[in-house]
Every structure is written in C-alpha cells, then in structure tokens.
Write an enzyme that holds these catalytic residues in place. Structure first.
Site, PDB file in Angstrom:
ATOM      1  N   TRP A 228      26.328  -4.002 -15.910  1.00 42.51           N
ATOM      2  CA  TRP A 228      27.603  -5.123 -15.268  1.00 42.51           C
ATOM      3  C   TRP A 228      28.653  -4.458 -14.563  1.00 42.51           C
ATOM      4  CZ3 TRP A 228      31.515  -2.868 -17.745  1.00 42.51           C
ATOM      5  CH2 TRP A 228      31.253  -2.486 -18.817  1.00 42.51           C
TER       6      TRP A 228
ATOM      7  N   LYS B 165      16.217  -6.618 -14.339  1.00 40.96           N
ATOM      8  CA  LYS B 165      17.041  -7.501 -14.886  1.00 40.96           C
ATOM      9  C   LYS B 165      18.547  -6.970 -14.924  1.00 40.96           C
ATOM     10  CE  LYS B 165      18.509  -6.911 -19.332  1.00 40.96           C
ATOM     11  NZ  LYS B 165      19.822  -7.361 -18.793  1.00 40.96           N
TER      12      LYS B 165
ATOM     13  N   CYS C 227      30.813   4.943 -15.186  1.00 39.40           N
ATOM     14  CA  CYS C 227      30.108   6.166 -15.919  1.00 39.40           C
ATOM     15  C   CYS C 227      30.580   7.551 -15.290  1.00 39.40           C
ATOM     16  CB  CYS C 227      28.633   6.077 -15.693  1.00 39.40           C
ATOM     17  SG  CYS C 227      27.935   6.077 -13.974  1.00 39.40           S
TER      18      CYS C 227
ATOM     19  N   GLU D 169      20.005   6.533 -16.175  1.00 39.95           N
ATOM     20  CA  GLU D 169      21.314   7.112 -15.454  1.00 39.95           C
ATOM     21  C   GLU D 169      22.535   6.609 -16.654  1.00 39.95           C
ATOM     22  OE1 GLU D 169      24.694   7.208 -14.810  1.00 39.95           O
ATOM     23  OE2 GLU D 169      24.436   5.498 -13.315  1.00 39.95           O
ATOM     24  N   LEU D 170      23.027   7.440 -17.463  1.00 40.84           N
ATOM     25  CA  LEU D 170      23.606   7.144 -18.886  1.00 40.84           C
ATOM     26  C   LEU D 170      24.846   7.547 -18.805  1.00 40.84           C
ATOM     27  CD1 LEU D 170      20.633   8.123 -20.918  1.00 40.84           C
ATOM     28  CD2 LEU D 170      21.045   5.989 -19.934  1.00 40.84           C
TER      29      LEU D 170
HETATM   30  P1  NAD Z   1      25.419  -2.215 -24.160  1.00 48.18           P
HETATM   31  O1  NAD Z   1      24.770  -0.956 -24.756  1.00 48.18           O
HETATM   32  O2  NAD Z   1      25.439  -3.434 -25.204  1.00 48.18           O
HETATM   33  O3  NAD Z   1      25.033  -2.794 -22.713  1.00 48.18           O
HETATM   34  C1  NAD Z   1      25.129  -1.812 -21.562  1.00 48.18           C
HETATM   35  C2  NAD Z   1      24.121  -2.311 -20.590  1.00 48.18           C
HETATM   36  O4  NAD Z   1      22.941  -2.003 -20.935  1.00 48.18           O
HETATM   37  C3  NAD Z   1      24.266  -3.881 -20.452  1.00 48.18           C
HETATM   38  O5  NAD Z   1      23.994  -4.202 -19.019  1.00 48.18           O
HETATM   39  C4  NAD Z   1      23.110  -4.427 -21.117  1.00 48.18           C
HETATM   40  O6  NAD Z   1      22.533  -5.677 -20.619  1.00 48.18           O
HETATM   41  C5  NAD Z   1      22.083  -3.364 -21.040  1.00 48.18           C
HETATM   42  N1  NAD Z   1      21.083  -3.205 -22.350  1.00 48.18           N
HETATM   43  C6  NAD Z   1      21.512  -3.282 -23.515  1.00 48.18           C
HETATM   44  N2  NAD Z   1      20.503  -3.074 -24.371  1.00 48.18           N
HETATM   45  C7  NAD Z   1      19.443  -3.445 -23.599  1.00 48.18           C
HETATM   46  C8  NAD Z   1      18.036  -3.298 -23.832  1.00 48.18           C
HETATM   47  N3  NAD Z   1      17.709  -2.980 -25.107  1.00 48.18           N
HETATM   48  N4  NAD Z   1      17.086  -3.287 -22.636  1.00 48.18           N
HETATM   49  C9  NAD Z   1      17.648  -3.162 -21.428  1.00 48.18           C
HETATM   50  N5  NAD Z   1      18.861  -3.348 -21.182  1.00 48.18           N
HETATM   51  C10 NAD Z   1      19.825  -3.232 -22.363  1.00 48.18           C
HETATM   52  O7  NAD Z   1      27.055  -2.133 -24.093  1.00 48.18           O
HETATM   53  P2  NAD Z   1      28.163  -3.035 -23.371  1.00 48.18           P
HETATM   54  O8  NAD Z   1      29.459  -3.102 -24.540  1.00 48.18           O
HETATM   55  O9  NAD Z   1      27.767  -3.734 -22.313  1.00 48.18           O
HETATM   56  O10 NAD Z   1      28.645  -1.600 -22.544  1.00 48.18           O
HETATM   57  C11 NAD Z   1      29.395  -0.523 -23.205  1.00 48.18           C
HETATM   58  C12 NAD Z   1      28.526   0.936 -23.089  1.00 48.18           C
HETATM   59  O11 NAD Z   1      27.613   0.839 -22.015  1.00 48.18           O
HETATM   60  C13 NAD Z   1      29.367   1.865 -22.645  1.00 48.18           C
HETATM   61  O12 NAD Z   1      30.081   2.569 -23.782  1.00 48.18           O
HETATM   62  C14 NAD Z   1      28.755   2.758 -21.770  1.00 48.18           C
HETATM   63  O13 NAD Z   1      28.288   3.777 -22.186  1.00 48.18           O
HETATM   64  C15 NAD Z   1      27.449   1.978 -21.373  1.00 48.18           C
HETATM   65  N6  NAD Z   1      27.467   1.650 -19.839  1.00 48.18           N
HETATM   66  C16 NAD Z   1      27.214   2.675 -18.968  1.00 48.18           C
HETATM   67  C17 NAD Z   1      27.157   2.199 -17.877  1.00 48.18           C
HETATM   68  C18 NAD Z   1      26.784   3.368 -16.858  1.00 48.18           C
HETATM   69  O14 NAD Z   1      27.088   3.153 -15.646  1.00 48.18           O
HETATM   70  N7  NAD Z   1      26.105   4.385 -17.232  1.00 48.18           N
HETATM   71  C19 NAD Z   1      27.389   0.882 -17.206  1.00 48.18           C
HETATM   72  C20 NAD Z   1      27.573  -0.049 -18.388  1.00 48.18           C
HETATM   73  C21 NAD Z   1      27.743   0.244 -19.615  1.00 48.18           C
END
Ligand code: NAD
Length: 482
Positions: free
Chosen positions: A157, A181, A290, A256-257
C-alpha cells in the site's frame, strides 16, 4: 459513502478477463480513509473460482500477448502512460484518499508510474539475444530471450500506484501476462492503472487484478502450475513465506523487502542543506517507505547541531489530511502501524534513548503519529534492529569511518544506504563499503526508471526497473542448429 470525499472515490471490484467483477455474494472488506477513519468503499474478495478464472485467462492472455510484437506492445503501454497523465489529478486524489500520503507525493508518484510504463514499453524492444561464434561449419548457435510466462505479483500500500506500475510494467514489457494483487488498503489506485491499460488496448486476460485475504490469494496463485514467476514487495517474513511456496514449483522470484537505511553524515557537510534533505526524505509518506533513511550516524563534531536542527524541523513539519495542500505528511496507513510505532518509541526510551521531537500520537480520528526524532539510542533498542516503517528518525554520533561502516552494516538488511560528505575519497569509500542494493552519496534520490531497484542480504533479491527489471520476466534459451 456519505461524505463528498468518499463519494468521489472510485468503483471497486476485481478485474478479470477484461471485466470488472463485484457483488454476487462475494465476501468483502471495508476500505478506510486513514485520515479520518471513514469507510470509503467495500472491496469484494475473490472466490477460489475467481482466482481460477484469473489463472485461466492469464494463460490464454500470455499466448495472445507474447504473439504481439514488442513495438506494438510498447505502444499500448505508452498509451496507458498518457491516459494516466491525462487523469493525473483524479488518480492522485484517489491514491491520497486511500493511502493517506500527501497529494504532492501522489502527484509525483503518478508521474513516476507513467514513466515506468514508458520505460518498459521501450525496454521490451531491447530483449536482445546473441549469436555465438561457430565451432563447426554450417551451424548456428543462438541465445534468445523469451517471456517467462504468467507472473503473480503482490504489491503493498505504500506506493499504491508506483508498486503496481513496476510489477505490471515489467511483466507486460517482457511479453508476460500478470495477475496482480494490490494491497487491500489501496485497491482503487491499482485498478486505475489497470483501467488505463485496458482503455489503451491491452487484450482482455493479459492483466487481472484480484483482492482477498493476502495469504489465501498468494498461496492459491503461487501453487498454480500456470504461474511461472512471483514478484513481491513487502515485509521480510512474508517474503520468506512466499519464497517457500515458490520453491515448491521452482518458480523464480523477485523479492523487494524491508530496509533499515543507515545515513552517514560526515563532519565536512553543509549541515543545514543535509538537514533539509534528510527531514524531507525521512517524513516522506510518514516514513512508510522501504528506502526511508532511518539510522542517522552523525559525526560527533556536528552532532549537537544536527540533533537540534532535525528536532526543530520535525516539530514544525505540517501534518494532517493529505488532500490539504499545506500538509507534507499524512496519517499512517492503519491503526496497527500507530501502535507499532508507539511501542518502538517507548522501548527506545526504556533502553536509554531520548525523544527530542514528537514521540506521540496526534489527533484522532485518523491514524496520525507525530514526526519523531530519537537521539542516543543504544543498539539494544528494538528500533535499532527492526524496520520501524514510520515517521521516526534515529540519531546517533560517530567518531571514525571504520566503526561507522561496521554499525551501518551490522543488520541483516541491505536495501538503501546513504552518505553525505564533502570528501571525494570518503564518498568513494562509502559507496564501496556500504552493504546495500542502492547507495545514495550526497543525495536521497536513488530511484529512476532506468536504475535497478532492489536489495541485498535479507532485503531481498532481484531488481525492479532498469534493464534488470525486464530480465526478471525473461528466460534464456540456447538454440543450437546444425
Ligand atoms: P504486512 O506484512 O501484513 O503487509 C505488508 C504487505 O504485504 C501488504 O500489502 C499485504 O497485503 C501484503 N501481504 C501480507 N501477507 C501476505 C501474503 N501472505 N501474501 C501476499 N501478500 C501479503 O504488514 P503491514 O503492517 O501492512 O506493513 C508493515 C510491514 O510491511 C513493514 O514493517 C514493512 O517491513 C513491510 N512493508 C514493506 C514495504 C516495502 O516497500 N518493502 C511496503 C509495505 C510494507
């Protein structure tokens, strides 16, 4: 859906086989405006039958799309980029309403997303192979590049337009079909990109957009033999889970984590200029980026001035609804993140760190957290080890080059790192020694469509954009003719 803002919000649905699909008794989840916690839409979730249909049309779409020559494919991508630009203001508003980030940022992101589609439109025409020198008369030894096949992509997001554009652009530019997705928090932005492509002439089935419970959608799509590559942006734990699923089918992955960006500020810089750049970079999208600069290591000779200057700027940073032009920072994406950030700050203080600006929630409704500056935070604090993904700058002093490089590299993350110095020698050494996929020297600008974007160590592998972004969606075939 009562307020004027909410009524301007886009139609939501799944996009499968060239059609918008919704209703039909499907489960749904509310989409929330994080600036005021209002429900702005109901997002239908894909059923298993929907996902299977998306997989079937992706296979057929791949057959159709790969047969279209790259220059023709490129024309469609370019037309979509033009359509995005023509609708820039409407789409930027949508992205701000659902993600919370400032309208200034979503306008820039919209432009970047169009530029990414154009990059892949062009780069697809350069998926060159090569002809090898013969070893025997009458033979021909060719290396060719072919699209890998249907790609399953998962976008978060924090860049609701940019993340989908990167993933869709790479797949389509290479001649692959794609099931994306986007994040359930920001569905309309991803749909706006898909709509532009459909109107630009993308054949039905080449791109599908689905939503649901992330873990259920990803496990279903990745397990399907139809899918040949996975592209994910998100957290490290989720990335690891998806890689395990991908390993079952020996599918290639682009991951891309997360990151924990170190910033080295040497004593010979223009302090005020580095402060201005650093505060802007840190509070971009509330730090939910990130490549956000997170751990600032500042030379002891300028440390007190740097702390004071950072805190003063953070305290005056305009925070509020991202639609209001005067605000530079909006809310965080959801209540969960506010709680996480609050926990990080409390833990840092308990470990001996000092809050020199912010450190607390702001007004509610809305998921607001104050631009925060922590100083003198020991490595034992959680925030020195876990990605904060929020509006928190951590400032610590350093005295010598080798020890600060050791600190910068001590975590398992390796996405972005930055160094600010007036010395050409230190600039060169910092570029060499920092363990990161992207290093900014005297700049926070580390991403253009032409440059590879990706991390090392646990921050992931593979790159998006650049020639590497296209390569991720291509396979290499060797043809030996006698
Ligand atoms: P989260 O890990 O629940 O979600 C992060 C993203 O991953 C969301 O878009 C979610 O829809 C997706 N996701 C989660 N589980 C998934 C699965 N099993 N399969 C496919 N997609 C999945 O956490 P959050 O609270 O929404 O975001 C916080 C954490 O996520 C942060 O600490 C950060 O590390 C990470 N994040 C990283 C980026 C990046 O640009 N690398 C972007 C968004 C979030």
């Amino acid at each position: 859906m009562g307020t004027p803002v909410a009524s301007a919000y886009a139609e939501l649905g799944l996009f499968i086989g060239g059609e918008m699909v919704s209703g039909g008794g499907r489960k749904s989840s509310p989409v929330i405006n994080p600036a005021n916690e209002e429900v702005i839409g109901q997002l239908p979730h894909a059923t298993t039958a929907d996902l299977d249909r998306a997989l079937a049309v992706a296979q057929e779409g791949f057959r159709v799309w790969r047969a279209i020559f790259p220059d023709q494919r490129g024309k469609i991508l370019k037309r979509a980029a033009d359509l995005l630009r023509a609708r820039a203001e409407e789409i930027a508003r949508t992205a701000t309403i659902e993600s919370g980030k400032s309208i200034h940022e979503t306008r820039i992101e919209l432009g970047m997303s169009a530029a990414i589609l154009e990059w892949y439109a062009e780069e697809g025409r350069r998926a060159y192979g090569r002809v090898l020198p013969q070893r025997a008369a009458g033979t021909r030894l060719c290396v060719v590049k072919e699209p890998v096949g249907p790609v399953a992509a998962f976008a978060p997001w924090n860049f609701p337009l940019g993340n989908p554009a990167r993933k869709i652009g790479a797949a389509l530019g290479a001649g692959c079909s794609c099931i994306l997705k986007p994040a359930e928090e920001t569905p309309a932005s991803g749909l706006a990109v898909a709509r532009a492509l459909a109107e630009a002439g993308l054949p039905a089935g080449v791109l599908s957009i689905v939503f649901g419970v992330p873990q259920e959608v990803s496990s279903h799509l990745i397990a399907s033999p139809a899918i040949r590559a996975i592209s994910f942006t998100g957290s490290i734990p989720v990335g690891k889970q998806l890689m395990k699923l991908a390993a079952e089918g020996m599918k290639r992955t682009t991951m891309e984590l997360g990151g924990h960006g170190p910033v080295l500020v040497f004593g010979d810089v223009d302090v005020e200029s580095v402060l201005d750049q650093s505060v802007t970079a840190k509070y971009r999208n509330g730090g939910q980026v990130c490549v956000s600069p997170t751990r600032f290591y500042v030379h002891e000779s300028i440390y007190p001035r740097f702390v004071e200057g950072f805190a003063a700027r953070a305290k005056g940073w305009p925070v509020g609804d991202g639609l209001d032009e005067k605000n530079k920072m909006g809310p965080l994406i959801h209540a969960r993140r506010v709680a996480v950030i609050e926990g990080f700050v409390q833990d840092a203080v308990a470990c001996g760190g000092r809050v020199v600006a912010g450190g607390k929630r702001l007004r509610s409704p809305g998921y607001f957290f104050a631009p925060t500056v922590l100083a003198d935070v020991p490595n034992t604090a959680r925030i020195m080890n876990e990605e904060p993904f929020g509006p928190v700058a951590i400032l610590n002093p350093f005295s010598n080059f080798d020890s600060v490089i050791e600190q910068a590299n001590r975590l398992p993350y390796g996405l972005a790192a930055f160094a600010f110095t007036g010395s050409a020698r230190i600039a060169k050494l910092a570029g060499e020694k920092l363990e990161a996929g992207m290093v900014g020297v005297n700049t926070y600008a580390i991403s253009v469509p032409e440059s590879p974007f990706g991390g090392v160590k646990e921050s992931g592998h593979g790159s998006e954009e650049g020639i590497e972004g296209l390569e991720a969606c291509l396979v290499t075939k060797f043809i030996s003719e006698a």
